[in-house]
Every structure is written in structure tokens, then in C-alpha cells.
Design a protein around this motif. Structure first.
Motif, PDB file in Angstrom:
ATOM      1  N   LEU A   1      -8.987   1.138 -10.077  1.00  0.00           N
ATOM      2  CA  LEU A   1      -9.020  -0.427 -10.053  1.00  0.00           C
ATOM      3  C   LEU A   1      -8.971  -0.814 -11.693  1.00  0.00           C
TER       4      LEU A   1
ATOM      5  N   LEU B   1       0.823  -0.128  -9.324  1.00  0.00           N
ATOM      6  CA  LEU B   1       0.583   0.881  -8.628  1.00  0.00           C
ATOM      7  C   LEU B   1       1.144   2.290  -9.175  1.00  0.00           C
TER       8      LEU B   1
ATOM      9  N   PHE C   1      -8.986   1.370   0.105  1.00  0.00           N
ATOM     10  CA  PHE C   1      -9.009   0.049   0.023  1.00  0.00           C
ATOM     11  C   PHE C   1      -7.953  -0.493   1.318  1.00  0.00           C
ATOM     12  N   TYR C   2      -6.946   0.615   1.584  1.00  0.00           N
ATOM     13  CA  TYR C   2      -6.041  -0.022   2.609  1.00  0.00           C
ATOM     14  C   TYR C   2      -6.483   0.732   4.007  1.00  0.00           C
TER      15      TYR C   2
ATOM     16  N   LEU D   1       2.723   2.647  -0.034  1.00  0.00           N
ATOM     17  CA  LEU D   1       1.497   2.556  -1.073  1.00  0.00           C
ATOM     18  C   LEU D   1       1.553   3.583  -2.128  1.00  0.00           C
TER      19      LEU D   1
ATOM     20  N   LEU E   1      -6.995   4.915  -3.707  1.00  0.00           N
ATOM     21  CA  LEU E   1      -6.963   3.347  -3.463  1.00  0.00           C
ATOM     22  C   LEU E   1      -6.149   3.254  -2.012  1.00  0.00           C
TER      23      LEU E   1
END
Lengths: 426, 168
Positions: free
Chosen positions: B148, B105, B120-121, B21, B116
Motif C-alpha cells: 500500500l 501495481l 483487498f480484491y 491484477l 493485495l
């Protein structure tokens, strides 16, 4: 919802990312050890610096005129990282020594700290003269390319006495161009009177052809003694001892009047070789004379000690091959010392008394003051009285070394960082 | 060594996912995981004593990813590989959306990707995210908002699900 989207993106990643766990452990452990070592070293340095600050750091001690700057002589004369010039007022010095091939003389104190003697005339094998108490230094100084003149330096006050009329006697195109009235012969011993009033050198007025003892006064006076052969020492402040090649010891006063005459009992088969062959003891009661056998080849050499009042032979030893025969001998109590390439040694036992330590190269001659040799041997290297922070008298060199280390470390780090960066980008 | 090995084996998959990510490339992800494990190994005794190797690894990895961007200012730009993990045979996923998401990304800054990832992960709170990255909560908020917005702008038809205000 966002989490699910991201989870969906990375769901299939793990099988394709395969780190080497064993390598990670080894690398991590190595880094930890390295950092610990660096940290310990830094802490040690910091501790030393802080410790010195707390305990109090004495400024580098120099010979102090008030107390004689420490007594005795250095058992070792270590070579400093940077050999600097003798300061104007260094205090009492213990000795001088000559560096072969460099036309340089080094002056050192009782602690073995050393300085280069600047300005000594490079021609003619000039030898500086250090007084018995280590306070006065006399030498032929190079003034210009073709002119030199004798100079006295008071090492305690820094006062200098010049002798513009006394040069090296060299002529140019068979004409004495310097216009100086006297010359100092060079390659001859020079001896201070015990009261530092006179320095006996070998020389002459320019118009005379045969040099002999010449007295240079601390007040600038120049006086010819008028009695031939070599000065070997002072029996008293006004009693200069002169030895002839035949072995006759004459005592003269500064006016040149012969006060006494003693024939030394030199064995018939031996002769006195030259200007470096004899030296009077500190109290004047004895004289050491090197005798050379009167044969053409493989002549034996011996060192004899005579009574200066009667001329009687008191003692004798072999003169070993490595002992310099162009350097003034010295006395330490009843022992005769001579310079052997690499140090001042006891002629009788061969024991090294003063040793140049480190990268000096060959030292061809060295002389110590009577006062220094009368004192104790100082532990070395480089200190009067060993205290661990004395090493900081080399603070310039230490700071320089640290700076070099720092710059080197930064350069290595930059190089490694750059390699890693470039490697990572390709 | 054994404990570290056990921990590393157990956490490798999670670390690999987070690393991907943060980097968008499996090779860079592998390098990041390797360096993260090395840093954890370097301080393993202390980290184990504190009982928080996972948190330490997370902090190291995300900060390494951000620092890599900082370093990049003085080094040649890294060529991010176009290599994405091959989709598995699960038919329910949308390979297009994954590619779009990955490209989007990659358009973010490393700090935005790190925020992020953490928010969010990893499902950390803003306060926890700020603590990991060593910045203020307001920075986390604004960074997340910008990230976002950029994602949505990159591919509105696929990424409309990235809604502001989401997360713990």
C-alpha cells in the motif's frame, strides 16, 4: 474503497482473457496420468527395495568350496552387462569358453555367472585347462610382451603355481630368446589327472623337435612322457591315455612306461584326424573318436565310440558340419558332447546342453568340467537356484543403470524446463 | 469433464480479473488462468470431493504468480506488455487513474500483488490470505503495508484512497 479501485481496473478484462477449457482438461488429465505412472513406478521400486530389505538379501553367492558351490552346469551362460575379470578365489568353476575375434576366454560357474580370464597368452591359440572337479585352471599366461609362462591357479584357495621354464616356444629371429627349457605347443588339448596332480599338455623340451605329451605337476615339476601322439584323457590318477593317428590307445604312467595298448576298431576307410579328435569318458571305459574318411574331397566325418578295454566299436553318429573340430569333446553320462558355434550340443541328438545367451558374439570353443556335466542343468539365467532377488548380484550394474536413468531424467527435465522458460520469455 | 467445464465457465471471468491484477497484462493473465485451470483439472476429482474448487483455484493462481517471480531470477526478465484492457464506454471511470494504478501495481513484487489481490480484491482476512500463500499472518500484514505504501508513493494524487488498515 480499495476494492472498488481494483475492481474498476479489472472490470473490462474478462472478454480479453479467453482460456481454452477443453485444453486445460486434457492437459490436466494427461499430467495426472503421467504423475500416477511415475508414482506407481517409484512405489514399485521402493517396494522392491524395502521388500528385499525385509526379506533379507543374500549376498551374491559364489561357489563355496565347502559344498562345491552348487552342482551341475548352466543351461545358459548369460552375458553380464559388464564382464569383469576372474577374481582370485571364485570357487569351483563349471567351464570355459572362447570368444571369437576377441582372443578372450570366459570362465563360468554352475550358475552361469561369467568372468573374463585375464592374462592368457593371446598368441598361438592357447586353450585354458579346467580340471574335472572345476577347481584347477591351467593356462599359458602372458608375462611380458615377448615372454609367457605356464601357470596353475587353484580357484578355491587362489594359490598360483608358476612354471617359468615352460613358455610358448616361439622363437624370435630364429633364436629362442626367452631362455625357457620347455614349450607348450598351443592349439592342443590339455587334460588334468583326476586327482589334480598332473596336467598333461602337448609340448617338449626346447631342443627337441617333436612335441609330445608333457606333464606339469602341481608341485611345479615338469616331466616329458616320451611317448608320442595326443593325450586323450586319464584312466586313473596315474594312467594317462594317448591315442596315435593309427588308432592305437596307449596307457602310460607318469614316468612314461607304457602299461597297456589297445587297437581301436576304426573302420578302414576312416582315420583319426588330430589332437582334438578323441576324448576319454569320465570313467575311462569308453573313448569317443572322430573319424575322417580317407578321401581327398567331401570326406564324411563320423563320431565313433569304442570300448577302451577291447577296442570294440560301440556306437557311431554323424559328425555335423557346424560342430567345431578344434575343441575338446566332453562326456555327459553316455552322451558325447561337442561345441557347436553357439553352444555345447549332444552330438547324437543335436540338443543344446549349454548355450551362451545374449550378446557374446560367436563362441568358438567351450569346455565344461566333468563334475559340472555330471550334475543337473541349472535354471538360468545367472542363478544357482532361482530366487528373484538373485538379480541383485548384478548390483553394480543395477546401480549404474539407475544412476544413468536419474542423470538422464534430470537432463531431460532441465532441457524441457529451459525450453519452457525461454519460450515463455519470448 | 462436464462439471469441470461448467465450473470453469462460471469462474473464468473472476479468474481473469484476479490474474490481471497479479500480472498486469492480459496475455500473461490468460496464461496464468490457463495454467490454473489445468492444475485444477489435474486434481478435479479430489477438489470436487472436497467441495472447494474456488478456493483451490485461488490458491493455485496466487502461488503460481509468486512462483513465477521466483523462477524469474534464473531466467530472462519477462517483458510485461503495455497492453491494458480498453476502457469501456462508461463515462464515469477515470482512464488516467486506471493506467497509473496498473503501472503502480507493476512496480510491486508478485508477492505484494498477491497479498493485495487477496486482501483487498478477494476480500480475504489476513489469516485466510496467509493460509492461501502459505506464510505467516505477520508476513501478510507487513507485505500488505509495504504494498500500500508503494502504491501511494507511486501516484499520491490518484491513489490516496489506498489506506492502511483497510480490508476485512
Amino acid at each position: 474503497m480499495t476494492h472498488d479501485l481494483l475492481e474498476d481496473l479489472v472490470r473490462d478484462v474478462p472478454p480479453r482473457v479467453t482460456p481454452d477449457i477443453d485444453l486445460a482438461w486434457r492437459t490436466g488429465t494427461a499430467r495426472r496420468r503421467r504423475r500416477s505412472a511415475v508414482g506407481a513406478a517409484a512405489a514399485a521400486v521402493l517396494g522392491v527395495v524395502v521388500g528385499l530389505g525385509v526379506l533379507g538379501f543374500d549376498a551374491p553367492r559364489r561357489a563355496d568350496p565347502a559344498d562345491g558351490g552348487g552342482s551341475g552346469y548352466p543351461s545358459e551362460v548369460p552375458r553380464p552387462i559388464a564382464l569383469t575379470e576372474l577374481p582370485d578365489k571364485p570357487g569351483l568353476m563349471a567351464g570355459v569358453m572362447e570368444l571369437e575375434g576377441a582372443s578372450e576366454w570366459v570362465v563360468f560357474d554352475s550358475a552361469g555367472r561369467s568372468w573374463r580370464l585375464p592374462g592368457i597368452s593371446p598368441g598361438g591359440g592357447e586353450t585354458p585347462a579346467l580340471s574335472d572337479d572345476g577347481r584347477m585352471l591351467g593356462y599359458l599366461a602372458q608375462k611380458t610382451d615377448d615372454r609367457s609362462e605356464y601357470v596353475f591357479v587353484d580357484l578355491v584357495t587362489g594359490a598360483r603355481t608358476g612354471f617359468p621354464e615352460v613358455g610358448d616356444g616361439r622363437s624370435y629371429d630364429d633364436e629362442m630368446l626367452t631362455g625357457q627349457a620347455y614349450f607348450e605347443s598351443g592349439q592342443t588339448p590339455q587334460l588334468w589327472s583326476p586327482d589334480n596332480r598332473w596336467l598333461a599338455v602337448n609340448g617338449s623340451a626346447v631342443e627337441e623337435s617333436k612335441p609330445g605329451p608333457l606333464l606339469l605337476g602341481v608341485d611345479g615339476e615338469v616331466r616329458e612322457v616320451g611317448v608320442g601322439n595326443w593325450p586323450v584323457g586319464w584312466l586313473a590318477a596315474d594312467r594317462l591315455a594317448i591315442l596315435s593317428g593309427a588308432g592305437t590307445l596307449k596307457t602310460v604312467d607318469p614316468s612314461g612306461e607304457v602299461l597297456d595298448r589297445v587297437d581301436l576298431a576304426i573302420p578302414r576307410d576312416f582315420k583319426v584326424w588330430g589332437q582334438w579328435s578323441a576324448r576319454l569318458s569320465g570313467d575311462g571305459s569308453k573313448i569317443a573318436v572322430r573319424g575322417d574318411e580317407r578321401v581327398d574331397r567331401d570326406a564324411e566325418r563320423r563320431l565313433y565310440v569304442f570300448d577302451t578295454r577291447t577296442g570294440a566299436l560301440l556306437d557311431d553318429w554323424d559328425w555335423r558340419d557346424r560342430l567345431s573340430d578344434t575343441c575338446l569333446m566332453a562326456w555327459q553320462s553316455d552322451q558325447v558332447l561337442a561345441w557347436e558355434y553357439g553352444g555345447l550340443v549332444d552330438v547324437a541328438t543335436g540338443e543344446v546342453v549349454v548355450e551362451p545367451a545374449g550378446q557374446w558374439g560367436e563362441t568358438t570353443c567351450g569346455m565344461l568340467s566333468t563334475r559340472a556335466l555330471a550334475g543337473p542343468a541349472q535354471p538360468g539365467p545367472g542363478v544357482v537356484e532361482w530366487r528373484y532377488w538373485d538379480v541383485l548380484w548384478l548390483w553394480r550394474q543395477l546401480l549404474g543403470g539407475l544412476a544413468v536413468l536419474l542423470v538422464g531424467s534430470v537432463l531431460v527435465w532441465l532441457a524441457r524446463h529451459r525450453r519452457r522458460t525461454v519460450g515463455g520469455a519470448t | 469433464m462436464e462439471e469441470f467445464e461448467q465450473w470453469a465457465h462460471a469462474r473464468s471471468a473472476a479468474l481473469a480479473r484476479s490474474a490481471y491484477l497479479l500480472t498486469g497484462d492480459v496475455h500473461l493473465a490468460e496464461d496464468l488462468v490457463q495454467e490454473t485451470l489445468t492444475r485444477v483439472a489435474q486434481r478435479w476429482r479430489r477438489v470436487r470431493r472436497q467441495g472447494a474448487p474456488d478456493a483451490y483455484a485461488r490458491r493455485v493462481m496466487h502461488n503460481l504468480a509468486v512462483d513465477a517471480w521466483r523462477r524469474r531470477r534464473s531466467r530472462p526478465r519477462e517483458v510485461l506488455g503495455a497492453e491494458a484492457p480498453e476502457p469501456s464506454a462508461h463515462g464515469e471511470r477515470d482512464p488516467d487513474r486506471r493506467l497509473v494504478l496498473r503501472d503502480a501495481l507493476l512496480r510491486l513484487t508478485p508477492r505484494q500483488r498477491a497479498v493485495l489481490s487477496l486482501r483487498f480484491y478477494e476480500d480475504l482476512t489476513e489469516v485466510e490470505t496467509a493460509a492461501v500463500l502459505g506464510c505467516s499472518v505477520s508476513t501478510v500484514k507487513s507485505t500488505a503495508r509495504e504494498a500500500l505504501a508503494r502504491l501511494r508513493a507511486a501516484a499520491p494524487e490518484h491513489l490516496a484512497a489506498f489506506a492502511p488498515g483497510e480490508g476485512p
